[in-house]
Design an enzyme around this catalytic site. Structure first.
Site, PDB file in Angstrom:
ATOM      1  N   THR B 102     -11.803  -5.210   1.303  1.00  0.00           N
ATOM      2  CA  THR B 102     -12.242  -6.443   2.034  1.00  0.00           C
ATOM      3  C   THR B 102     -13.468  -7.030   1.762  1.00  0.00           C
ATOM      4  O   THR B 102     -13.701  -8.086   1.456  1.00  0.00           O
ATOM      5  CB  THR B 102     -12.066  -6.049   3.670  1.00  0.00           C
ATOM      6  OG1 THR B 102     -10.861  -5.746   3.741  1.00  0.00           O
ATOM      7  CG2 THR B 102     -12.395  -7.373   4.461  1.00  0.00           C
ATOM      8  N   THR B 178     -12.170   0.306   2.824  1.00  0.00           N
ATOM      9  CA  THR B 178     -12.783   1.343   3.817  1.00  0.00           C
ATOM     10  C   THR B 178     -11.559   2.193   4.024  1.00  0.00           C
ATOM     11  O   THR B 178     -11.739   3.559   4.289  1.00  0.00           O
ATOM     12  CB  THR B 178     -12.821   0.581   5.177  1.00  0.00           C
ATOM     13  OG1 THR B 178     -11.695   0.044   5.670  1.00  0.00           O
ATOM     14  CG2 THR B 178     -14.055  -0.189   5.195  1.00  0.00           C
ATOM     15  N   ASP B 179     -10.224   1.695   3.616  1.00  0.00           N
ATOM     16  CA  ASP B 179      -9.159   2.988   3.851  1.00  0.00           C
ATOM     17  C   ASP B 179      -9.522   4.278   3.270  1.00  0.00           C
ATOM     18  O   ASP B 179      -9.126   5.321   4.053  1.00  0.00           O
ATOM     19  CB  ASP B 179      -8.041   2.556   3.360  1.00  0.00           C
ATOM     20  CG  ASP B 179      -7.182   1.346   4.143  1.00  0.00           C
ATOM     21  OD1 ASP B 179      -7.704   0.630   4.985  1.00  0.00           O
ATOM     22  OD2 ASP B 179      -5.868   1.476   4.179  1.00  0.00           O
ATOM     23  N   LYS B 256     -13.118   8.021   8.030  1.00  0.00           N
ATOM     24  CA  LYS B 256     -12.696   6.770   8.670  1.00  0.00           C
ATOM     25  C   LYS B 256     -12.180   7.234  10.165  1.00  0.00           C
ATOM     26  O   LYS B 256     -11.100   7.901  10.081  1.00  0.00           O
ATOM     27  CB  LYS B 256     -11.880   5.831   8.124  1.00  0.00           C
ATOM     28  CG  LYS B 256     -11.652   4.726   8.840  1.00  0.00           C
ATOM     29  CD  LYS B 256     -10.995   3.622   7.617  1.00  0.00           C
ATOM     30  CE  LYS B 256     -10.765   2.434   8.613  1.00  0.00           C
ATOM     31  NZ  LYS B 256     -10.033   1.196   7.902  1.00  0.00           N
TER      32      LYS B 256
END
Ligand SMILES: N[C@@H](CC(=O)O)C(=O)O
Ligand SMILES: N[C@@H](CC(=O)O)C(=O)O
Lengths: 438, 438
Positions: B102, B178-179, B256
């Protein structure tokens, strides 16, 4: 089972004093002790001996080189839950089901002795407070460490809990190992339908032979919740590390989050049902819990065991998924990344799985938050492949639920409908941000 | 790759305006747009088209029924990171490596336009502050969503980071989805040896086209850490939901933890390295971090990809483990229950795996805490079967580490020694209780 056969062949009875010679590599080790009863649902590969020092050891039948009876039992040792205390009038009644785990095997934390299971006397000695809360009927179902828990044992627990509740008990407490307590709590949440009374799972995180055991306070708080007006399947465990209060977590939203802290159980994506203090004070943290009511509790224990959890990580390949499909698995819960993703090159295999009638469900390894397959193109492709997004369900809860749903139908449309139906608070309608890391 | 072949066959160049007819079930859909360059490391199964509305879409080559060039490109669109701003004297220099996610694809959050990658101009427009912190050299490595990240890309990133650091850059920032950022951070922590300068991973949790994007502040704080004196691989992301400060997490201890919160990245079982504010203030939360120093950064990227993570749950059977062994997997990281357990009936399969030379490592699905295989008999049996207990390592970090270790040796004694050696802060010497749920 091997152990029954072995005991019969050697004329062994429970309580007999024996000498066992065990092979360990090239060595031979000799043990002396009392033969313990094999638990109903154990795999039955070991003979359990209670040593002089109070410890139980399990000896693999296959490793036993010789056994000699030194003295036949005079009377079987007290290994069963038994009700021994006079019932007090006016008190509610609670059945405590023993399944094993630290809390059941070492409840006598004051003396440090290790017991395979606890009798009512032992309970009374260790935690006399609970007998002022309710008339207690203890019942030993089995005595396993919860890492050995299996879906078929969940059914047994569900039936026993329903039986107790339907025969006028006010609540049920289930003593359980902490390792898989969250899974059992989820299973009971789905299997016990029309729940009208509390069902409380409790364990202890510190073995009771350590000075700082949490067993007593947890059991007291669990008994408090069992006579409360919350007709929910709950996990009651320490709320903080110190002995202040316990939290009552909803069975579908609770997870063991620390290997060793006493306040390891946390509600994920949801607020616990209540704070409960040993003295009986209960502070409800929400008012949308199921209230105690009338009516028979029903057991709906249909369960499909061919279900697996598959975790996603960089480098994961489709072969594991394909293997599960080949092996006839009916459901797969993916622990995806972020909002619920897999690598794009896995999507064709997922498509094929769905085409083969396998229910593929998506959860997130983040644990907190909610999957959303509409944000990124990966997610949209997964949706198109037929993946069922499990909202804010824990991966573990989605796994248990999928097994339960597939026990009822294998029509993928119906599976999707049921997975997205809220049966036991497993789906919260919106994400509460104030529940992160609480 | 299919896409290269396809472009060649149809005489397509980057920037050409084309009309594509795509098959979607029985339908035919027509798109018009500019041909985008296929990224170096993409699987190459799709043609990317930039539509009029600014969005990029990927069209599966196999689904393309027809393509027509409407207008040849005058000049290729600016898709590469380029350095356009005059260097300011006296400023440190930072290379920003783009990998996608993103943050890279939608950095122009003020206008809401979606970009496949950002040029230096776009960076400057979106986040001008970073050009006051350092002279920025942006470089696009690839542009993937991080769910598609693979171990081979980790190597590429490691080499590019080392190259920049060894050619006098003061630090490196890596823009990343971020995953799987936590996995990449762990991989770089092991692959970058003799690290003498900061390597900072950064992403954004809210897509930049949403008003509340965290992209700008994260990038500013990341650049701050890249010129700091912490010679560590770090993840720098929001510390709270509001735009107050960021946290710099050690690459081996970060995870995360929420699907969508801005402060989703948390240090597990450890204290973050620092708090960092956009204005440049840095508060170190510990003093045992690696300090900036002299010397060439080395890349040790040997990595064995035949490694898997296997999660334990009630009902899990040995067949998955046996399948991995049959398929030639060299390492398996078990996400056990509690202190690090599997069902006892899985232990024989684990024994066989170890006998076959497979490294079997134990972590806990609790995430917080430390495995301990000495407390319960299940654990002791697992130890005896040859399982390597991974202390307080995250399952994800243990997975990455095991792949890296097996890239160096397949001698199980040496694997054990290396797994229990602390290379990059992945093992904390004792459990800090104040890091739970922080
Ligand atoms: N391993 C044990 C730990 C406990 O009882 O808490 C179990 O889950 O049964
Ligand atoms: N799915 C995206 C999300 C993000 O960039 O944050 C990725 O990890 O690449």
């Amino acid at each position: 089972r091997k152990v029954d056969e072995f005991m019969e062949r050697h004329g062994l009875g429970v309580g007999d004093l024996v000498r066992v010679v065990k092979r360990e590599g090239d060595e031979r080790i000799t043990f002396e002790g009392l033969v313990m009863p094999p638990y109903e649902l154990s795999p039955g590969e070991t003979l359990t001996i209670k040593l002089d020092n109070g410890y139980n050891i399990g000896i693999l039948i296959d490793a036993i080189e010789g056994i000699e009876i030194l003295e036949k039992a005079k009377e079987a040792p007290k290994m069963e839950f038994r009700e021994v205390l006079p019932r007090k009038e006016g008190l509610p009644s609670v059945t405590i089901l023993g399944t094993g785990g630290t809390i059941a095997s070492r409840i006598d934390y004051k003396t440090g002795a290790v017991h395979a299971a606890f009798t009512a006397e032992e309970l009374a000695k260790a935690v006399p407070e609970i007998f002022d809360i309710a008339n207690i009927t203890p019942k030993l179902l089995f005595n396993i460490m919860s890492e050995d828990m299996k879906p078929e044992y969940w059914k047994k627990i569900a039936h026993e809990a329903a039986k107790a509740l339907n025969s006028d008990e006010d609540g049920v407490v289930i003593a359980h190992g902490t390792d898989t307590m969250g899974y059992t709590a989820a299973a009971l949440s789905f299997m016990l339908r029309n729940l009208t009374k509390p069902v409380v799972l409790v364990g202890s995180q510190r073995s009771s032979d350590r000075p700082s055991s949490d067993a007593a306070m947890n059991l007291i708080c669990a008994t408090r919740m069992a006579v409360s007006d919350a007709a929910e399947v709950m996990v009651v465990m320490h709320g903080e590390t110190s002995d202040t209060y316990c939290l009552a977590h909803r069975g579908t939203k609770v997870r063991k989050m620390h290997t060793s802290r006493r306040d390891t159980f946390r509600s994920i994506n949801d607020v616990p049902i209540a704070k409960v203090w040993p003295d009986g004070k209960i502070e409800y943290l929400r008012d949308d819990y199921r209230k105690r009511g009338e009516g028979e509790v029903e057991v709906d224990d249909k369960f499909e065991e061919k279900v697996a959890i598959l975790k996603i990580y960089p480098g994961v390949t489709s072969e594991l998924l394909e293997f599960l499909v080949d092996r006839g698995y009916k459901g797969i819960v993916i622990e995806g990344t972020g909002l619920g993703h897999t690598p794009n090159d896995m999507i064709p295999a997922i498509e094929r799985a769905v085409e083969n009638g396998v229910a593929v469900c998506m959860t997130s390894q983040c644990l907190y938050g909610r999957v959303n397959l509409n944000v990124y193109s990966t997610g949209r492709r997964l949706l198109k492949a037929g993946v069922i997004p499990c909202e804010d369900m824990l991966p573990e809860t989605a796994y248990v639920k999928l097994g339960w749903v597939l026990g009822h139908t294998d029509d993928l449309k119906e599976v999707r409908r049921m997975m997205l139906t809220n049966y036991a608070g497993e789906i919260t309608p919106y994400t509460r941000f104030d529940t992160f890391l609480r």
